[in-house]
Enzyme design. Structure first.
Site, PDB file in Angstrom:
ATOM      1  N   ASP A  37       0.599  -1.073  -0.217  1.00 20.23           N
ATOM      2  CA  ASP A  37      -0.040  -0.041  -0.193  1.00 20.23           C
ATOM      3  C   ASP A  37       0.646   1.167  -0.079  1.00 20.23           C
ATOM      4  O   ASP A  37       0.374   2.310  -0.602  1.00 20.23           O
ATOM      5  CB  ASP A  37      -1.037   0.025   1.115  1.00 20.23           C
ATOM      6  CG  ASP A  37      -2.122  -1.002   1.064  1.00 20.23           C
ATOM      7  OD1 ASP A  37      -2.535  -1.443  -0.209  1.00 20.23           O
ATOM      8  OD2 ASP A  37      -2.659  -1.276   2.059  1.00 20.23           O
ATOM      9  N   SER A  83     -11.986  -2.273  -6.282  1.00 16.10           N
ATOM     10  CA  SER A  83     -11.266  -2.348  -5.080  1.00 16.10           C
ATOM     11  C   SER A  83     -11.621  -1.337  -4.130  1.00 16.10           C
ATOM     12  O   SER A  83     -12.551  -0.349  -4.548  1.00 16.10           O
ATOM     13  CB  SER A  83      -9.773  -2.326  -5.604  1.00 16.10           C
ATOM     14  OG  SER A  83      -9.049  -2.481  -4.242  1.00 16.10           O
ATOM     15  N   LYS A 114     -13.129  -6.871   7.756  1.00 18.23           N
ATOM     16  CA  LYS A 114     -12.573  -7.056   6.433  1.00 18.23           C
ATOM     17  C   LYS A 114     -11.920  -8.266   6.505  1.00 18.23           C
ATOM     18  O   LYS A 114     -10.955  -8.506   7.031  1.00 18.23           O
ATOM     19  CB  LYS A 114     -11.876  -6.096   5.941  1.00 18.23           C
ATOM     20  CG  LYS A 114     -11.198  -5.977   4.718  1.00 18.23           C
ATOM     21  CD  LYS A 114     -10.490  -4.870   4.355  1.00 18.23           C
ATOM     22  CE  LYS A 114      -9.625  -4.774   2.606  1.00 18.23           C
ATOM     23  NZ  LYS A 114      -8.618  -6.031   2.583  1.00 18.23           N
ATOM     24  N   ARG A 135     -11.967 -12.313  -8.777  1.00 21.88           N
ATOM     25  CA  ARG A 135     -12.222 -10.869  -9.268  1.00 21.88           C
ATOM     26  C   ARG A 135     -11.332 -10.653 -10.585  1.00 21.88           C
ATOM     27  O   ARG A 135     -11.765  -9.863 -11.464  1.00 21.88           O
ATOM     28  CB  ARG A 135     -11.811  -9.999  -8.091  1.00 21.88           C
ATOM     29  CG  ARG A 135     -11.933  -8.418  -8.501  1.00 21.88           C
ATOM     30  CD  ARG A 135     -11.771  -7.464  -7.343  1.00 21.88           C
ATOM     31  NE  ARG A 135     -10.358  -7.780  -6.590  1.00 21.88           N
ATOM     32  CZ  ARG A 135     -10.227  -7.173  -5.571  1.00 21.88           C
ATOM     33  NH1 ARG A 135     -10.873  -6.243  -4.878  1.00 21.88           N
ATOM     34  NH2 ARG A 135      -8.831  -7.232  -5.012  1.00 21.88           N
ATOM     35  N   GLU A 172     -16.149 -13.393   0.377  1.00 27.43           N
ATOM     36  CA  GLU A 172     -15.054 -13.769   0.322  1.00 27.43           C
ATOM     37  C   GLU A 172     -14.766 -15.241   0.766  1.00 27.43           C
ATOM     38  O   GLU A 172     -15.381 -15.745   1.533  1.00 27.43           O
ATOM     39  CB  GLU A 172     -14.094 -12.998   1.768  1.00 27.43           C
ATOM     40  CG  GLU A 172     -12.905 -12.625   1.663  1.00 27.43           C
ATOM     41  CD  GLU A 172     -12.571 -11.437   0.644  1.00 27.43           C
ATOM     42  OE1 GLU A 172     -11.192 -11.237   0.587  1.00 27.43           O
ATOM     43  OE2 GLU A 172     -13.415 -10.676   0.091  1.00 27.43           O
ATOM     44  N   LYS A 314      -7.909  -0.070   7.505  1.00 25.45           N
ATOM     45  CA  LYS A 314      -6.994  -1.317   7.823  1.00 25.45           C
ATOM     46  C   LYS A 314      -6.401  -1.268   9.112  1.00 25.45           C
ATOM     47  O   LYS A 314      -5.846  -0.079   9.861  1.00 25.45           O
ATOM     48  CB  LYS A 314      -5.768  -1.088   6.849  1.00 25.45           C
ATOM     49  CG  LYS A 314      -6.232  -1.282   5.357  1.00 25.45           C
ATOM     50  CD  LYS A 314      -6.843  -2.420   5.109  1.00 25.45           C
ATOM     51  CE  LYS A 314      -5.633  -3.601   4.756  1.00 25.45           C
ATOM     52  NZ  LYS A 314      -5.021  -3.393   3.744  1.00 25.45           N
TER      53      LYS A 314
END
Length: 400
Positions: A37, A83, A114, A135, A172, A314
């Site tokens: 990231d 995303s 998440k 995806r 997921e 996050k």
């Protein structure tokens, strides 16, 4: 000056694309999610350099995922699978909320964990599972329908009396912590390559040419969002209503989803769940915050790669890369010799890490570990960090 910036942008793009390929195609990441990231953030900053037009359509900052592998047939998504923008601070979350509130005042928010797994798109035609796809690049994924049909938690037929004509249910695929440890143990016993983490294990298990291998892996699934929906018999006004419908259809939902009326309560919730993450049976790396109203979602719209109506908060990084400087031997009171790793200092979860556990010499052999190797380390809570995998070999063989 401009030439230097352009060179740096080109190098960053190439590096990010290399990491994308390792992550999405080979399930063999060399850096942590947080480090990845940071690379994307740096690239985005350089591309937005004032007075210089440096952003291009093929930049990783404009793309989602990675080009689907030719190993599988391709499958185009009816609605793109984008995303999420990531944030690492409460200030960024508040700034996002203030930004969308200018267009949709006082939006109701829904928060979901998440889960650290693999995104999957399930297309149901007349209530029957017709196509399951990864995806991919957001527009087109890999058709892995036969593999997905081996996962018990994914209904082959929607368990409602009158299903929609067509619907894409997204979620997921993950492997629980306990199942992951057992899977890696079994792979080690059979001298097969182990996975660095549960997410890579889920991805590698899904993308097998032999569906019987997928069937033997302990894969689970949570539904979390919707793509295409057609047919007049099913409509939703809120995302929370869709989740309830998914549950009626036979899908599992993670149990910590909550609805909030203001951002302050959301920020309290992020702290609560960060404190509980080690006690959860599966890995989570953050909180997804969404506007609950589907009409407001539609009004806010999308950028090239992410929805404006959602953001991911996050948690602190659990993994980082560094160098193994030395393998130190310690003799206990009973005379048992135990190895430990001396690391080049690295910041992780707000702590400077200099050592990691190695358990025993079998662990060194399993990792094919040598002094001087680049390594990926992981730290969970207050547990002593451990080495997950070698990312760069200094020499062959293992110590000593």
């Amino acid at each position: 000056m401009t030439t230097n910036i352009k060179d740096k942008i080109l190098n960053l793009r190439n590096e990010i694309e290399r990491h994308n390929k390792l992550y999405y195609q080979y399930q063999a990441p060399e850096i942590s999610d947080a480090e990845y990231d940071e690379l994307v953030k740096e690239l985005k900053h350089l591309e937005e350099t004032p007075l210089i037009s440096l952003k291009t359509d093929d930049s990783p900052t404009n793309k989602v995922g990675y080009k689907p592998s030719s190993t599988f047939e391709s499958s185009k998504h009816a609605i793109p699978m984008l995303s999420l923008d990531n944030s690492y601070s409460k200030e960024e979350i508040t700034a996002w909320y203030n930004r969308i509130s200018k267009s949709v005042p006082n939006p109701e928010l829904i928060c979901e964990l998440k889960v650290d797994g693999v995104s999957l798109n399930l297309f149901y035609d007349g209530g029957s599972l017709a196509v399951a796809a990864t995806r991919g690049d957001g527009q087109t994924g890999e058709n892995i329908t036969e593999n997905v049909k081996t996962i018990r938690e994914i209904p082959k037929l929607l368990e409602v009396e009158t299903p929609p004509e067509k619907i894409e249910i997204r979620g997921e695929v993950y492997i629980s912590k306990t199942d992951f440890e057992k899977l890696n143990g079994d792979l080690f016993t059979h001298n097969d390559q182990q996975f660095a983490n549960a997410r890579n294990a889920a991805s590698g298990s899904l993308r097998q040419k032999d569906a019987s291998i997928t069937a033997a892996r302990p894969l689970s699934f949570f539904a979390h969002s919707m793509g295409e929906l057609s047919g007049k018999n099913v409509t939703f006004e809120k995302h929370s209503e869709f989740l309830e419908f998914a549950k009626e259809c036979g899908f599992k939902l993670q149990k910590h989803t909550k609805i909030f009326k203001n951002i302050d309560d959301v920020l309290i919730y992020t702290d609560e769940m960060a404190a509980k993450r080690d006690k959860l049976p599966y890995e989570v790396d953050g909180i997804v915050i969404k506007v609950n109203s589907l009409a407001q979602q539609k009004f806010l719209g999308f950028t090239n790669r992410s929805p404006r109506w959602a953001i991911a908060f996050k948690f602190e990084a659990r993994q980082a890369t560094t160098t193994l400087e030395k393998i130190r031997l310690q003799v206990g009171r009973t005379g048992v010799v135990t190895p430990s790793a001396v690391l080049r200092p690295v910041e992780l979860s707000g702590v400077t890490i200099t050592h990691a556990t190695l358990h025993n010499f079998d662990e060194i052999q399993r990792l094919n570990l040598n002094e001087g190797d680049g390594v990926l380390i992981e730290r969970a809570g207050d547990v002593i960090p451990k080495i997950i995998k070698v990312t760069e070999k200094h020499s062959s063989g293992y110590f000593p």
